[in-house]
Design a protein around this motif. Structure first.
Motif, PDB file in Angstrom:
ATOM      1  N   ALA A 126      35.223  34.719 -44.123  1.00 48.06           N
ATOM      2  CA  ALA A 126      34.133  34.929 -43.172  1.00 48.06           C
ATOM      3  C   ALA A 126      33.504  36.289 -43.439  1.00 48.06           C
ATOM      4  O   ALA A 126      34.210  37.285 -43.607  1.00 48.06           O
ATOM      5  N   SER A 127      32.186  36.325 -43.483  1.00 43.97           N
ATOM      6  CA  SER A 127      31.446  37.560 -43.747  1.00 43.97           C
ATOM      7  C   SER A 127      30.459  37.797 -42.619  1.00 43.97           C
ATOM      8  O   SER A 127      29.671  36.917 -42.279  1.00 43.97           O
ATOM      9  N   LEU A 128      30.493  39.010 -42.066  1.00 43.27           N
ATOM     10  CA  LEU A 128      29.626  39.363 -40.946  1.00 43.27           C
ATOM     11  C   LEU A 128      28.585  40.388 -41.375  1.00 43.27           C
ATOM     12  O   LEU A 128      28.899  41.534 -41.704  1.00 43.27           O
ATOM     13  N   ASP A 129      27.334  39.950 -41.453  1.00 44.15           N
ATOM     14  CA  ASP A 129      26.132  40.776 -41.491  1.00 44.15           C
ATOM     15  C   ASP A 129      25.963  41.611 -42.753  1.00 44.15           C
ATOM     16  O   ASP A 129      25.513  42.762 -42.680  1.00 44.15           O
ATOM     17  N   VAL A 130      26.287  41.024 -43.910  1.00 43.54           N
ATOM     18  CA  VAL A 130      25.925  41.635 -45.188  1.00 43.54           C
ATOM     19  C   VAL A 130      25.499  40.536 -46.150  1.00 43.54           C
ATOM     20  O   VAL A 130      25.700  39.347 -45.903  1.00 43.54           O
ATOM     21  N   VAL A 131      24.921  40.954 -47.270  1.00 43.59           N
ATOM     22  CA  VAL A 131      24.847  40.122 -48.464  1.00 43.59           C
ATOM     23  C   VAL A 131      25.642  40.855 -49.540  1.00 43.59           C
ATOM     24  O   VAL A 131      25.887  42.057 -49.437  1.00 43.59           O
ATOM     25  N   PRO A 132      26.083  40.155 -50.582  1.00 42.09           N
ATOM     26  CA  PRO A 132      26.843  40.839 -51.633  1.00 42.09           C
ATOM     27  C   PRO A 132      26.071  42.008 -52.236  1.00 42.09           C
ATOM     28  O   PRO A 132      24.838  42.070 -52.181  1.00 42.09           O
ATOM     29  N   THR A 133      26.806  42.930 -52.818  1.00 39.55           N
ATOM     30  CA  THR A 133      26.243  44.216 -53.227  1.00 39.55           C
ATOM     31  C   THR A 133      25.059  44.070 -54.172  1.00 39.55           C
ATOM     32  O   THR A 133      24.013  44.718 -53.981  1.00 39.55           O
ATOM     33  N   ALA A 134      25.175  43.255 -55.199  1.00 40.43           N
ATOM     34  CA  ALA A 134      24.073  43.109 -56.153  1.00 40.43           C
ATOM     35  C   ALA A 134      22.813  42.610 -55.466  1.00 40.43           C
ATOM     36  O   ALA A 134      21.704  43.089 -55.749  1.00 40.43           O
ATOM     37  N   ASP A 135      22.973  41.668 -54.555  1.00 41.68           N
ATOM     38  CA  ASP A 135      21.820  41.139 -53.826  1.00 41.68           C
ATOM     39  C   ASP A 135      21.249  42.174 -52.865  1.00 41.68           C
ATOM     40  O   ASP A 135      20.031  42.247 -52.671  1.00 41.68           O
ATOM     41  N   GLN A 239      24.964  36.317 -39.648  1.00 40.74           N
ATOM     42  CA  GLN A 239      24.024  37.396 -39.933  1.00 40.74           C
ATOM     43  C   GLN A 239      22.928  37.461 -38.897  1.00 40.74           C
ATOM     44  O   GLN A 239      22.504  36.446 -38.338  1.00 40.74           O
ATOM     45  N   GLN A 240      22.452  38.669 -38.655  1.00 35.18           N
ATOM     46  CA  GLN A 240      21.186  38.840 -37.957  1.00 35.18           C
ATOM     47  C   GLN A 240      20.064  38.309 -38.856  1.00 35.18           C
ATOM     48  O   GLN A 240      20.266  38.071 -40.052  1.00 35.18           O
ATOM     49  N   ASP A 241      18.872  38.200 -38.297  1.00 35.44           N
ATOM     50  CA  ASP A 241      17.740  37.690 -39.065  1.00 35.44           C
ATOM     51  C   ASP A 241      17.044  38.812 -39.825  1.00 35.44           C
ATOM     52  O   ASP A 241      15.830  38.901 -39.860  1.00 35.44           O
ATOM     53  N   TRP A 242      17.831  39.696 -40.453  1.00 33.76           N
ATOM     54  CA  TRP A 242      17.210  40.785 -41.185  1.00 33.76           C
ATOM     55  C   TRP A 242      16.730  40.327 -42.555  1.00 33.76           C
ATOM     56  O   TRP A 242      15.944  41.000 -43.202  1.00 33.76           O
ATOM     57  N   GLY A 243      17.155  39.143 -43.005  1.00 31.21           N
ATOM     58  CA  GLY A 243      16.589  38.582 -44.223  1.00 31.21           C
ATOM     59  C   GLY A 243      15.102  38.331 -44.073  1.00 31.21           C
ATOM     60  O   GLY A 243      14.307  38.643 -44.969  1.00 31.21           O
ATOM     61  N   ALA A 244      14.710  37.788 -42.921  1.00 27.04           N
ATOM     62  CA  ALA A 244      13.293  37.538 -42.675  1.00 27.04           C
ATOM     63  C   ALA A 244      12.517  38.840 -42.640  1.00 27.04           C
ATOM     64  O   ALA A 244      11.400  38.938 -43.162  1.00 27.04           O
ATOM     65  N   ALA A 245      13.104  39.884 -42.039  1.00 29.40           N
ATOM     66  CA  ALA A 245      12.406  41.171 -41.939  1.00 29.40           C
ATOM     67  C   ALA A 245      12.156  41.783 -43.312  1.00 29.40           C
ATOM     68  O   ALA A 245      11.165  42.485 -43.516  1.00 29.40           O
ATOM     69  N   LEU A 246      13.049  41.528 -44.254  1.00 32.25           N
ATOM     70  CA  LEU A 246      12.904  42.095 -45.596  1.00 32.25           C
ATOM     71  C   LEU A 246      12.306  41.107 -46.587  1.00 32.25           C
ATOM     72  O   LEU A 246      12.186  41.408 -47.775  1.00 32.25           O
ATOM     73  N   GLY A 247      11.945  39.919 -46.108  1.00 33.85           N
ATOM     74  CA  GLY A 247      11.224  38.981 -46.955  1.00 33.85           C
ATOM     75  C   GLY A 247      12.074  38.200 -47.925  1.00 33.85           C
ATOM     76  O   GLY A 247      11.631  37.893 -49.041  1.00 33.85           O
ATOM     77  N   ASP A 249      15.410  35.007 -48.253  1.00 34.11           N
ATOM     78  CA  ASP A 249      16.173  33.940 -47.614  1.00 34.11           C
ATOM     79  C   ASP A 249      17.656  34.256 -47.747  1.00 34.11           C
ATOM     80  O   ASP A 249      18.260  34.034 -48.804  1.00 34.11           O
ATOM     81  N   ALA A 250      18.250  34.786 -46.667  1.00 37.34           N
ATOM     82  CA  ALA A 250      19.655  35.210 -46.731  1.00 37.34           C
ATOM     83  C   ALA A 250      20.578  34.034 -47.003  1.00 37.34           C
ATOM     84  O   ALA A 250      21.568  34.166 -47.734  1.00 37.34           O
ATOM     85  N   ALA A 251      20.275  32.874 -46.432  1.00 33.64           N
ATOM     86  CA  ALA A 251      21.133  31.711 -46.671  1.00 33.64           C
ATOM     87  C   ALA A 251      21.107  31.312 -48.137  1.00 33.64           C
ATOM     88  O   ALA A 251      22.143  30.962 -48.718  1.00 33.64           O
ATOM     89  N   ALA A 252      19.942  31.376 -48.769  1.00 31.06           N
ATOM     90  CA  ALA A 252      19.841  31.033 -50.188  1.00 31.06           C
ATOM     91  C   ALA A 252      20.604  32.038 -51.047  1.00 31.06           C
ATOM     92  O   ALA A 252      21.236  31.665 -52.047  1.00 31.06           O
ATOM     93  N   VAL A 253      20.541  33.307 -50.661  1.00 33.36           N
ATOM     94  CA  VAL A 253      21.303  34.329 -51.384  1.00 33.36           C
ATOM     95  C   VAL A 253      22.784  33.990 -51.358  1.00 33.36           C
ATOM     96  O   VAL A 253      23.477  34.008 -52.383  1.00 33.36           O
ATOM     97  N   ALA A 258      28.363  30.780 -52.809  1.00 35.42           N
ATOM     98  CA  ALA A 258      29.341  30.026 -52.007  1.00 35.42           C
ATOM     99  C   ALA A 258      28.917  28.566 -51.893  1.00 35.42           C
ATOM    100  O   ALA A 258      28.125  28.208 -51.009  1.00 35.42           O
ATOM    101  N   PRO A 259      29.418  27.689 -52.750  1.00 30.36           N
ATOM    102  CA  PRO A 259      29.047  26.273 -52.666  1.00 30.36           C
ATOM    103  C   PRO A 259      29.419  25.621 -51.332  1.00 30.36           C
ATOM    104  O   PRO A 259      28.707  24.736 -50.855  1.00 30.36           O
ATOM    105  N   ASP A 260      30.536  26.046 -50.740  1.00 38.26           N
ATOM    106  CA  ASP A 260      30.993  25.485 -49.459  1.00 38.26           C
ATOM    107  C   ASP A 260      30.663  26.504 -48.370  1.00 38.26           C
ATOM    108  O   ASP A 260      31.517  27.280 -47.932  1.00 38.26           O
ATOM    109  N   LEU A 261      29.393  26.503 -47.942  1.00 38.16           N
ATOM    110  CA  LEU A 261      28.865  27.570 -47.083  1.00 38.16           C
ATOM    111  C   LEU A 261      28.413  27.050 -45.734  1.00 38.16           C
ATOM    112  O   LEU A 261      27.713  26.035 -45.645  1.00 38.16           O
TER     113      LEU A 261
END
Length: 290
Positions: A126-135, A239-247, A249-253, A258-261
């Motif tokens: 479980a991951s709370l409110d980040v995307v992986p470092t490279a992303d 995650q918060q919706d900060w993906g939208a704020a930065l333009g 798609d956090a789910a796509a990232v 993670a194939p089983d997401l």
């Protein structure tokens, strides 16, 4: 001293002379919880108490944070790969070769690296409110990236970041506790002060943790991406919706890793384990059933 009710605390050796301050409670399959910035293991106090009803819950301070050891920074002392090794060693010290893992913020980056490097040990992530470092570095752009000014500050070579932050540590760390809390005060009596005291005493190691994300952690993620490696276990992301704020798609990232997401955009602030612990514990419990 603030403690998690029903949990004991001990210092656990995880190798290389490093000991992690760890709270442990409950009985059953293991769940390890890794905290974020600028916090300690106490951020999980409500979620940990919930999960301990039917799990052994292991809640450390990360190396460099809280009451855990703060070794002098070397090339990989604070890499997430090193923290991943800490996590596996910590669970083994309590008799668990396999465990579920949840992380928030910096702890989520360490949890991601643990799951990538040690898939045979991590059953669920479980991951709370980040995307992986490279992303993370790729999506930060333009004026919207100003919210992440601290990432760029602490990425600088040793000297300047430590000097600036140590000159006014409470002002620096309190900024994030206020700016990221969704207009609420989710911490409770004494918790904000405990976080400030712990961070005030750990400026150099906290900076080293962040500096690693601009260097060695980034390199590790890029190498995994180039090799086509993905997470082998079920993954839940809140995650918060900060993906939208930065333009972006956090789910796509996350889906690329993670194939089983199960990706959920939530209405809580960054400190969601303290603002909405029932919802976070519930999401972890749902993950454990997959």
């Amino acid at each position: 001293m603030t403690v998690i009710p029903g949990f004991g605390r001990q210092r656990v050796h995880v190798g290389g002379g490093v000991h992690l301050n760890t709270a442990v409670g409950g009985d059953g399959p293991a769940v390890v919880l890794l905290h974020g910035f600028p916090q300690t293991h106490l951020m999980w106090r409500h979620v940990a108490a919930d999960l301990a009803a039917d799990h052994t819950v292991i809640v450390p301070d990360l190396r460099g944070y809280g009451d855990s050891d703060k070794p002098e920074a070397g090339p990989d002392t604070y890499s997430k790969r090193t923290m991943a090794a800490d996590t596996v060693a910590l669970a083994a010290a309590f008799g668990f070769e396999r465990f579920a893992l949840a992380g928030h913020d910096r702890g989520a980056l360490a949890a991601f690296r643990t799951a990538m490097d040690h898939p045979g040990h991590v059953t669920h992530l479980a991951s709370l409110d980040v995307v992986p470092t490279a992303d993370m570095w790729e999506v930060l752009a333009g004026a919207g990236a100003a919210v992440a000014f601290h990432l760029y500050l602490m990425a600088q070579p040793p000297g300047l970041p430590e000097t600036l932050i140590a000159a006014a540590p409470d002002a620096f760390f309190a900024h994030f506790l206020s700016a990221w809390n969704n207009g609420a005060e989710p911490f409770g009596a004494g918790i904000r002060e405990a976080y400030l005291a712990a961070s005030r005493d750990a400026v150099a190691s906290i900076v080293a943790d962040f500096r690693a994300s601009a260097g060695i952690d980034h390199e590790h993620d890029l190498a995994d991406r180039a090799a086509g490696r993905v997470l082998a276990m079920p993954v839940t992301v809140l995650q918060q919706d900060w993906g939208a704020a930065l333009g972006y798609d956090a789910a796509a990232v996350w889906r690329a890793w993670a194939p089983d997401l199960d990706h959920r955009t939530v209405p809580y602030g960054h400190f969601m384990a303290e603002e909405a612990p029932g919802a976070v514990a519930g999401a972890i419990r749902e993950l454990l059933l997959r």
